[in-house]
Design an enzyme around this catalytic site. Structure first.
Site, short mmCIF file in Angstrom:
data_model
loop_
_atom_site.label_atom_id
_atom_site.label_comp_id
_atom_site.label_asym_id
_atom_site.label_seq_id
_atom_site.Cartn_x
_atom_site.Cartn_y
_atom_site.Cartn_z
N SER A 155 0.96 -1.32 0.02
CA SER A 155 -0.08 -0.04 -0.14
C SER A 155 0.87 1.38 0.05
O SER A 155 1.49 1.38 -0.74
CB SER A 155 -1.04 0.06 1.21
OG SER A 155 -1.81 0.91 1.04
N ASP A 211 -9.59 -5.24 -4.73
CA ASP A 211 -8.94 -4.21 -3.48
C ASP A 211 -9.91 -2.83 -3.79
O ASP A 211 -9.85 -2.37 -4.78
CB ASP A 211 -7.60 -3.99 -4.20
CG ASP A 211 -7.03 -3.18 -2.99
OD1 ASP A 211 -7.24 -2.23 -2.52
OD2 ASP A 211 -5.41 -3.33 -2.92
N HIS A 238 -7.56 -5.77 -0.02
CA HIS A 238 -6.38 -4.90 0.12
C HIS A 238 -5.46 -5.56 1.03
O HIS A 238 -4.31 -5.57 0.96
CB HIS A 238 -6.77 -3.52 0.48
CG HIS A 238 -5.65 -2.56 0.39
ND1 HIS A 238 -4.84 -2.22 -0.71
CD2 HIS A 238 -5.21 -1.89 1.33
CE1 HIS A 238 -3.99 -1.39 -0.11
NE2 HIS A 238 -4.11 -1.02 0.98
#
Length: 274
Positions: free
Chosen positions: A95, A225, A254
């Site tokens: 991320s 995601d 995610h």
């Protein structure tokens, strides 16, 4: 505690376990190095030296008022790598940590980096701009800032019990311990760092960084995601990187490194050994 002090006086906490080829983990927003527990234990037991730090303003690092941008994040990672004299290292970023790792490898990693892995990562650019029409409108990130400022604790509960792990999907059971651990990590960090970090992860353009990277790079992303949509992240990054391998996980969220750790760890190990 293991820590270093950067040139601007920020104390950065890090973990350094084991011996062998170093693997450096870069965590997501607004978490800490604890988010890598499943990976650090796995790779420690497979003969790797595993390192992870808490980003400035996050976890056990200093809650400084400034420097909450990708240039500082990458420089802090470089300070840890230099302090530990890491060579032939594999860097893994999730991320926001994927953005940090990308900038680190592009600008500071010469002679030190063997491979890169981007997991659910924010590059090349999350926010919608004239040059990135497929990105998310800035109003989306304004909403995150508003929710954080209004009630950070509740916001972190809502995010982790919903879209982050895909717990809001039909038939998916909420794993309360995972939600609690996400909330714990988030609340350890500073509200100001997290607030400013939203701009850092959403508005930083990593296009030139990706183009500059010449080490083998594995790009891993779930096609469900809800935090970093795949169409404007992994699919674009894989085209910009010189030596990319793209692996898409059908239906994965995610936070797949946590809720699908066994499968992702196996795939990471295969890439590390390849």
């Amino acid at each position: 505690m293991n820590s270093i002090t950067t040139k601007d006086g920020t104390n950065i906490f890090y973990k350094d376990w084991g011996s062998g080829q170093p693997v450096v983990f870069h965590h997501g927003w607004p978490l800490s190095s604890d988010d890598w527990d499943a990976q650090m234990l796995f790779f420690l037991h497979h003969g790797y030296r595993v390192i992870a730090h808490d980003r400035r303003g996050h976890g056990r690092s200093s809650q400084v008022s400034g420097g909450h941008d990708m240039d500082h994040y990458a420089a802090d990672a470089a300070a840890v790598a230099e302090h530990l004299d890491l060579r032939d290292a594999i860097h893994v970023g999730h991320s926001t940590g994927g953005g940090e790792a990308t900038r680190y490898v592009a600008r500071h990693g010469a002679g030190r980096v063997a491979k890169l892995v981007l997991v659910g990562a924010v590059p090349p650019l999350m926010a919608q701009t004239a040059g990135n029409p497929g990105g998310l409108p800035v109003t989306v990130f304004d909403g995150l800032r508003e929710a954080l400022a209004a009630n950070r604790s509740q916001f972190y509960r809502d995010l982790s019990s919903g879209p982050f792990y895909g717990f809001n999907r039909p038939g998916v059971k909420v794993v309360q311990s995972v939600v609690d651990n996400w909330w714990r990590q988030g609340m350890m960090g500073g509200a100001n760092a997290h607030y400013l970090g939203i701009k850092a992860f959403s508005e930083t353009d990593f296009t030139e960084d990706l183009k500059a990277i010449d080490v083998p790079t594995l790009v891993m992303h779930g096609d469900d995601d809800q935090i970093v949509p795949i169409a404007d992240s992994a699919l674009l990054s894989a085209r910009l990187l010189k030596r990319a391998t793209l692996k898409v996980y059908k239906g994965y969220p995610h936070g797949m490194l946590t809720v699908h750790a066994d499968e992702l760890n196996r795939d990471l190990l295969a890439f590390f050994r390849s």
